[in-house]
Design an enzyme around this catalytic site. Structure first.
Site, PDB file in Angstrom:
ATOM      1  N   HIS A  52      -0.919  -2.532  -7.380  1.00 32.48           N
ATOM      2  CA  HIS A  52      -1.656  -2.205  -6.155  1.00 32.48           C
ATOM      3  C   HIS A  52      -3.163  -2.183  -6.401  1.00 32.48           C
ATOM      4  O   HIS A  52      -3.668  -1.349  -7.148  1.00 32.48           O
ATOM      5  CB  HIS A  52      -1.174  -0.845  -5.619  1.00 32.48           C
ATOM      6  CG  HIS A  52      -1.790  -0.488  -4.319  1.00 32.48           C
ATOM      7  ND1 HIS A  52      -2.193   0.781  -3.994  1.00 32.48           N
ATOM      8  CD2 HIS A  52      -2.111  -1.255  -3.243  1.00 32.48           C
ATOM      9  CE1 HIS A  52      -2.718   0.786  -2.788  1.00 32.48           C
ATOM     10  NE2 HIS A  52      -2.675  -0.437  -2.312  1.00 32.48           N
ATOM     11  N   GLU A  59      -3.071   0.528  -9.345  1.00 33.98           N
ATOM     12  CA  GLU A  59      -1.906   1.403  -9.495  1.00 33.98           C
ATOM     13  C   GLU A  59      -0.724   0.525  -9.912  1.00 33.98           C
ATOM     14  O   GLU A  59      -0.402  -0.444  -9.206  1.00 33.98           O
ATOM     15  CB  GLU A  59      -1.591   2.117  -8.182  1.00 33.98           C
ATOM     16  CG  GLU A  59      -2.573   3.235  -7.864  1.00 33.98           C
ATOM     17  CD  GLU A  59      -2.341   3.862  -6.492  1.00 33.98           C
ATOM     18  OE1 GLU A  59      -2.537   5.069  -6.344  1.00 33.98           O
ATOM     19  OE2 GLU A  59      -1.970   3.119  -5.546  1.00 33.98           O
ATOM     20  N   SER A  73       0.825  -1.209   0.000  1.00 33.82           N
ATOM     21  CA  SER A  73       0.000   0.000   0.000  1.00 33.82           C
ATOM     22  C   SER A  73       0.851   1.247   0.000  1.00 33.82           C
ATOM     23  O   SER A  73       0.374   2.320  -0.344  1.00 33.82           O
ATOM     24  CB  SER A  73      -0.857   0.045   1.260  1.00 33.82           C
ATOM     25  OG  SER A  73      -1.669  -1.072   1.335  1.00 33.82           O
ATOM     26  N   ASN A  88      -3.399   6.251  -1.734  1.00 28.95           N
ATOM     27  CA  ASN A  88      -3.208   6.208  -0.283  1.00 28.95           C
ATOM     28  C   ASN A  88      -2.613   7.493   0.260  1.00 28.95           C
ATOM     29  O   ASN A  88      -2.870   7.866   1.399  1.00 28.95           O
ATOM     30  CB  ASN A  88      -2.348   5.008   0.118  1.00 28.95           C
ATOM     31  CG  ASN A  88      -3.173   3.731   0.124  1.00 28.95           C
ATOM     32  OD1 ASN A  88      -4.399   3.786   0.112  1.00 28.95           O
ATOM     33  ND2 ASN A  88      -2.512   2.595   0.122  1.00 28.95           N
TER      34      ASN A  88
HETATM   35  N1  CAA Z   1     -15.923  -8.876  -2.192  1.00 31.01           N
HETATM   36  C1  CAA Z   1     -16.569  -9.032  -3.360  1.00 31.01           C
HETATM   37  N2  CAA Z   1     -17.612  -8.260  -3.727  1.00 31.01           N
HETATM   38  C2  CAA Z   1     -18.038  -7.343  -2.844  1.00 31.01           C
HETATM   39  C3  CAA Z   1     -17.429  -7.151  -1.603  1.00 31.01           C
HETATM   40  C4  CAA Z   1     -16.318  -7.970  -1.289  1.00 31.01           C
HETATM   41  N3  CAA Z   1     -15.654  -7.845  -0.134  1.00 31.01           N
HETATM   42  N4  CAA Z   1     -18.070  -6.145  -0.957  1.00 31.01           N
HETATM   43  C5  CAA Z   1     -19.046  -5.730  -1.761  1.00 31.01           C
HETATM   44  N5  CAA Z   1     -19.025  -6.449  -2.895  1.00 31.01           N
HETATM   45  C6  CAA Z   1     -19.896  -6.297  -4.057  1.00 31.01           C
HETATM   46  C7  CAA Z   1     -21.282  -6.740  -3.718  1.00 31.01           C
HETATM   47  O1  CAA Z   1     -21.441  -8.135  -3.924  1.00 31.01           O
HETATM   48  C8  CAA Z   1     -22.102  -5.925  -4.692  1.00 31.01           C
HETATM   49  O2  CAA Z   1     -22.054  -6.534  -5.976  1.00 31.01           O
HETATM   50  P1  CAA Z   1     -23.313  -6.534  -6.955  1.00 31.01           P
HETATM   51  O3  CAA Z   1     -23.647  -5.078  -7.192  1.00 31.01           O
HETATM   52  O4  CAA Z   1     -22.772  -7.229  -8.151  1.00 31.01           O
HETATM   53  O5  CAA Z   1     -24.397  -7.269  -6.257  1.00 31.01           O
HETATM   54  C9  CAA Z   1     -21.331  -4.601  -4.799  1.00 31.01           C
HETATM   55  O6  CAA Z   1     -20.001  -4.898  -4.381  1.00 31.01           O
HETATM   56  C10 CAA Z   1     -21.903  -3.516  -3.922  1.00 31.01           C
HETATM   57  O7  CAA Z   1     -21.915  -4.009  -2.584  1.00 31.01           O
HETATM   58  P2  CAA Z   1     -23.067  -3.717  -1.531  1.00 31.01           P
HETATM   59  O8  CAA Z   1     -24.353  -3.459  -2.255  1.00 31.01           O
HETATM   60  O9  CAA Z   1     -23.036  -4.784  -0.491  1.00 31.01           O
HETATM   61  O10 CAA Z   1     -22.577  -2.471  -0.743  1.00 31.01           O
HETATM   62  P3  CAA Z   1     -22.276  -1.008  -1.234  1.00 31.01           P
HETATM   63  O11 CAA Z   1     -23.111  -0.552  -2.370  1.00 31.01           O
HETATM   64  O12 CAA Z   1     -22.266  -0.229   0.023  1.00 31.01           O
HETATM   65  O13 CAA Z   1     -20.775  -1.081  -1.783  1.00 31.01           O
HETATM   66  C11 CAA Z   1     -18.454  -0.931  -1.465  1.00 31.01           C
HETATM   67  C12 CAA Z   1     -19.744  -1.565  -0.993  1.00 31.01           C
HETATM   68  C13 CAA Z   1     -18.176  -1.353  -2.896  1.00 31.01           C
HETATM   69  C14 CAA Z   1     -17.356  -1.423  -0.552  1.00 31.01           C
HETATM   70  C15 CAA Z   1     -18.616   0.650  -1.411  1.00 31.01           C
HETATM   71  O14 CAA Z   1     -19.071   1.021  -0.160  1.00 31.01           O
HETATM   72  C16 CAA Z   1     -17.332   1.377  -1.711  1.00 31.01           C
HETATM   73  O15 CAA Z   1     -16.961   1.595  -2.849  1.00 31.01           O
HETATM   74  N6  CAA Z   1     -16.599   1.823  -0.635  1.00 31.01           N
HETATM   75  C17 CAA Z   1     -15.323   2.486  -0.759  1.00 31.01           C
HETATM   76  C18 CAA Z   1     -14.239   1.463  -0.750  1.00 31.01           C
HETATM   77  C19 CAA Z   1     -12.856   2.061  -0.861  1.00 31.01           C
HETATM   78  O16 CAA Z   1     -12.635   3.247  -0.738  1.00 31.01           O
HETATM   79  N7  CAA Z   1     -11.872   1.188  -1.109  1.00 31.01           N
HETATM   80  C20 CAA Z   1     -10.494   1.587  -1.201  1.00 31.01           C
HETATM   81  C21 CAA Z   1      -9.853   1.522   0.141  1.00 31.01           C
HETATM   82  S1  CAA Z   1      -8.148   1.967   0.056  1.00 31.01           S
HETATM   83  C22 CAA Z   1      -7.364   0.540  -0.335  1.00 31.01           C
HETATM   84  O17 CAA Z   1      -7.902  -0.512  -0.423  1.00 31.01           O
HETATM   85  C23 CAA Z   1      -5.918   0.659  -0.626  1.00 31.01           C
HETATM   86  C24 CAA Z   1      -4.983   0.335   0.449  1.00 31.01           C
HETATM   87  O18 CAA Z   1      -3.882  -0.022   0.117  1.00 31.01           O
HETATM   88  C25 CAA Z   1      -5.273   0.578   1.867  1.00 31.01           C
END
Ligand code: CAA
Length: 503
Positions: free
Chosen positions: A142, A154, A121, A192
Site C-alpha cells: 500500500h 504498508e 486502501s 487510513n
Molecule cells: N507527483 C510527483 N511529485 C510530486 C507530486 C506528485 N503528484 N506532488 C508533489 N510532488 C513533489 C514536488 O515535485 C516536489 O518535489 P521537489 O521537492 O523535488 O521539487 C515535492 O513533492 C513537494 O511538492 P510541492 O513543493 O509542490 O508542494 P508541497 O511542499 O506542498 O508538498 C505534498 C506537497 C508532498 C503533497 C505535501 O503537501 C504532503 O505531504 N501532503 C500530505 C499528503 C498525504 O497525506 N498523503 C497521504 C494520503 S493517504 C493515502 O494516500 C492513502 C490512501 O490509501 C487513501
C-alpha cells in the site's frame, strides 16, 4: 528461495497506479502498465509524462533520465501481457467485485512464481487472496499519494501469506527508497484507519457549523503543522476513495463516526471528487483566490480584559501590551477586574459561555485558544456580539497569529480533531495491531506529519490529552472520545510520557 523482482506489472494507471509505476521505473525496474482501454491508457501515460516532466522542470531529473525512465514502462490494454511479470501490483478502484475479477484473471495469466499485490486502501487482502489458487503469494503493498513523494509502504500480510514473503516485499520497498511497515490485514491498516477517522470527523464538524472549511484547514495546517488541512487532503486523496475507505471502516467497526459524512456522499454524487475532477471541497482552479482571513485594522478599544492565569494568558498579555493596548487580568473565580473592559478574552479551561453569563455584558466575551506559534482559535458563544468577535480576531492578527473562528464547543477545532486521533492511536497500540514506533513512522512517512501520534502525545503531555478527551466525551458523548484505558492508566500511574512505557 528468495525471489528477484525485475519486471513488475501495474494494473490501473490512475493517480496512484501511475505514481506506483513511476516509483518502480525510477528504481530501474521494468514496468508493464495496464489499463482497461486506450483512453484510460493515454490518461495514465499523461500522468507519468506530467509527473516526470515536472521533475525535469525542477531540475530533479534530466530529459535523458526522463526518457530512460519512460522507456522502462510498456503501456498495454491487455492483461495477458503480464504473463512474464515477477510481481503485479493492482491499483484499480476500491470495489471488491472489480478486484476479485482482476485477481482471478491475474491468477490465470501470471506465471506460478509471480507475487500478486494489491494497493487497496482498506479492503480485505484476505478476501482478495481467496479468489486465487495462490493465496500464500497474495499480499498488500500500500503506497501513499503522491506515490513518488511519500516514503511509506504498508506491507499487509494475511494469515495465509507465505513465510518470508512480507520480508521480501519489505526489501523491495527499501530498494524503491521507501520505508516499509508490515502489519496484519485489518480495515484501513495503520494509516487510513487513523487518517480517515480524523478526516471524516473534520467533515462532521464542518456539517455542524462549528467552523468553516478554510478555518478548519488553517487550524490543522498552521496550528498543528500538518502539511495540509483535512479538506485539502481529502481532495488530494479523492472524495470517492475517502468515501469508500470510511464505508469499509464502518462495516468493520459499526461505529457511527466511521460512517461516511453525508457531505462526502453529496459531493461524490455530484461528481466533485477533489483534485482529479478540478473541484471537491476546494476549487483546484489555479486562478481561484486564496481565502485566508481578511486583513483587520487596529481595533478602537481602550481596555482588553483577559480571563485566565496560565502561560497562554501571559503570552497574550505581553503581546497586547507590546502592541500598546491596556489590559486587565482576572482569574475565572472573580471577573470584577474585567467587568468594564471593551472586550474580554477567555483563556481558561472554563467553558466560555459559563464565564460570559457572569459578566454585566456577556456579549463582550470571546474564547481564545493559542495553537502552536501561529494560530489562535477565536470562539464565539451564542451571545457573543459580532463586533466583539471581530475585535478579537483583529487583536489576534496584531499579535502575529492567524485567527480561526469557531463555536464554543469542547476542544474548539484543533483539540476536537487532534485528541480523538491520538486516542485512536493508543487504542490501536492497545489492540496489539502495531507498535508505537511503527505507528509513529507510518503517520510521519505516509502523511508527512511533523511527528507521529505517540511523539505528539509526549510533546503535549498525556495528562492534558486525557483531560481534553474527558471534556470532549462529556460534551459530545461519543464513545470513542473516552480516554483509552491505557492512556488513563499511564496518567494515573504518574508516568511522564507514553513512549518510554510502551517501547
Ligand atoms: N507527483 C510527483 N511529485 C510530486 C507530486 C506528485 N503528484 N506532488 C508533489 N510532488 C513533489 C514536488 O515535485 C516536489 O518535489 P521537489 O521537492 O523535488 O521539487 C515535492 O513533492 C513537494 O511538492 P510541492 O513543493 O509542490 O508542494 P508541497 O511542499 O506542498 O508538498 C505534498 C506537497 C508532498 C503533497 C505535501 O503537501 C504532503 O505531504 N501532503 C500530505 C499528503 C498525504 O497525506 N498523503 C497521504 C494520503 S493517504 C493515502 O494516500 C492513502 C490512501 O490509501 C487513501
Amino acid at each position: 528461495m528468495t525471489r528477484t523482482f525485475e519486471t513488475v506489472g501495474v494494473v490501473g494507471l490512475g493517480t496512484m497506479g501511475a505514481g506506483i509505476a513511476e516509483v518502480f521505473a525510477r528504481a530501474g525496474l521494468r514496468v508493464i502498465g495496464v489499463e482497461a482501454d486506450e483512453a484510460a491508457l493515454s490518461r495514465g501515460r499523461g500522468h507519468l509524462e506530467g509527473s516526470t516532466g515536472r521533475a525535469v522542470a525542477r531540475g530533479r531529473m534530466t530529459a535523458e533520465e526522463q526518457a530512460a525512465l519512460l522507456g522502462r514502462i510498456a503501456f498495454t490494454t491487455s492483461r495477458d501481457d503480464l504473463a512474464g511479470a515477477d510481481l503485479v501490483v493492482e491499483a484499480i478502484p476500491e470495489v471488491m467485485e472489480f478486484k476479485r475479477g482482476l485477481f482471478a484473471d491475474l491468477d490465470r495469466i501470471c506465471k506460478p512464481s509471480a507475487v500478486l499485490a494489491t494497493n487497496t486502501s482498506s479492503l480485505s487482502v484476505t478476501a482478495i487472496a481467496a479468489t486465487t489458487s495462490r493465496p500464500a503469494q497474495v499480499i498488500g503493498m500500500h503506497f501513499f499519494n503522491p506515490a513518488p513523494v511519500m516514503r511509506l509502504v504498508e506491507v499487509v500480510r494475511t494469515v495465509v501469506t507465505e513465510d518470508g514473503l512480507p520480508d521480501e516485499i519489505a526489501g523491495l520497498a527499501r530498494r524503491l527508497g521507501k520505508t516499509p511497515v508490515t502489519v496484519g490485514d485489518r480495515a484501513g491498516f495503520v494509516v487510513n484507519r487513523l487518517l480517515l477517522s480524523y478526516l471524516n470527523h473534520a467533515c462532521a464538524l464542518l456539517e455542524t457549523g462549528l467552523a468553516s472549511r478554510d478555518d478548519i484547514d488553517a487550524a490543522m495546517r498552521l496550528g498543528v503543522g500538518l502539511p495540509m488541512g483535512p479538506f485539502t487532503l481529502l481532495d488530494l486523496i479523492g472524495l470517492d476513495t475517502s468515501y469508500e475507505v470510511c464505508e469499509v471502516l464502518f462495516r468493520e467497526s459499526r461505529e457511527r463516526r466511521h460512517a461516511p459524512a453525508p457531505i462526502l456522499r453529496e459531493l461524490v454524487t455530484a461528481g466533485l471528487l477533489g483534485r482529479k475532477t478540478g473541484r471537491g471541497f476546494h476549487s483546484h482552479d489555479r486562478d481561484a483566490p486564496e481565502t485566508a482571513g481578511e486583513p483587520g485594522g487596529r481595533p478602537e478599544i481602550s481596555l482588553v480584559g483577559l480571563v485566565g492565569g496560565g502561560p497562554d494568558a501571559a503570552t497574550v498579555l505581553e503581546a497586547l501590551e507590546a502592541a500598546g493596548f491596556k489590559a486587565a487580568v482576572a482569574e475565572p473565580g472573580d471577573l470584577t477586574p474585567v467587568a468594564e473592559a471593551d472586550v474580554v478574552v477567555a483563556l481558561s479551561d472554563t467553558p466560555v459561555v459559563e464565564l460570559a453569563v457572569r459578566l454585566p455584558r456577556p456579549e463582550r466575551l470571546v474564547g481564545l485558544h493559542l495553537v502552536g506559534e501561529r494560530v489562535a482559535e477565536v470562539a464565539a458563544t451564542v451571545v457573543t456580539s459580532r463586533e466583539a468577535a471581530e475585535t478579537v480576531r483583529d487583536l489576534v492578527r496584531m499579535i502575529g497569529r492567524t485567527p480561526v473562528r469557531c463555536g464554543d464547543r469542547a476542544g474548539f477545532v484543533v483539540n476536537a480533531l487532534l485528541y480523538p486521533y491520538l486516542n485512536d492511536a493508543v487504542r490501536m497500540l492497545e489492540a496489539g495491531y502495531a507498535s508505537a514506533a511503527d505507528i509513529d513512522a507510518a503517520m510521519r512517512l505516509g502523511c508527512g506529519y511533523p511527528a507521529g501520534p505517540f511523539e505528539m502525545l509526549d510533546a503535549i503531555g498525556i495528562e492534558r490529552v486525557r483531560d481534553g478527551l474527558r471534556a470532549l466525551y462529556a460534551e459530545y458523548r461519543e464513545p470513542s472520545f473516552a480516554p483509552a484505558p491505557l492512556l488513563d492508566q499511564l496518567v494515573t500511574a504518574g508516568v511522564p510520557g507514553i513512549r518510554a512505557h510502551v517501547g
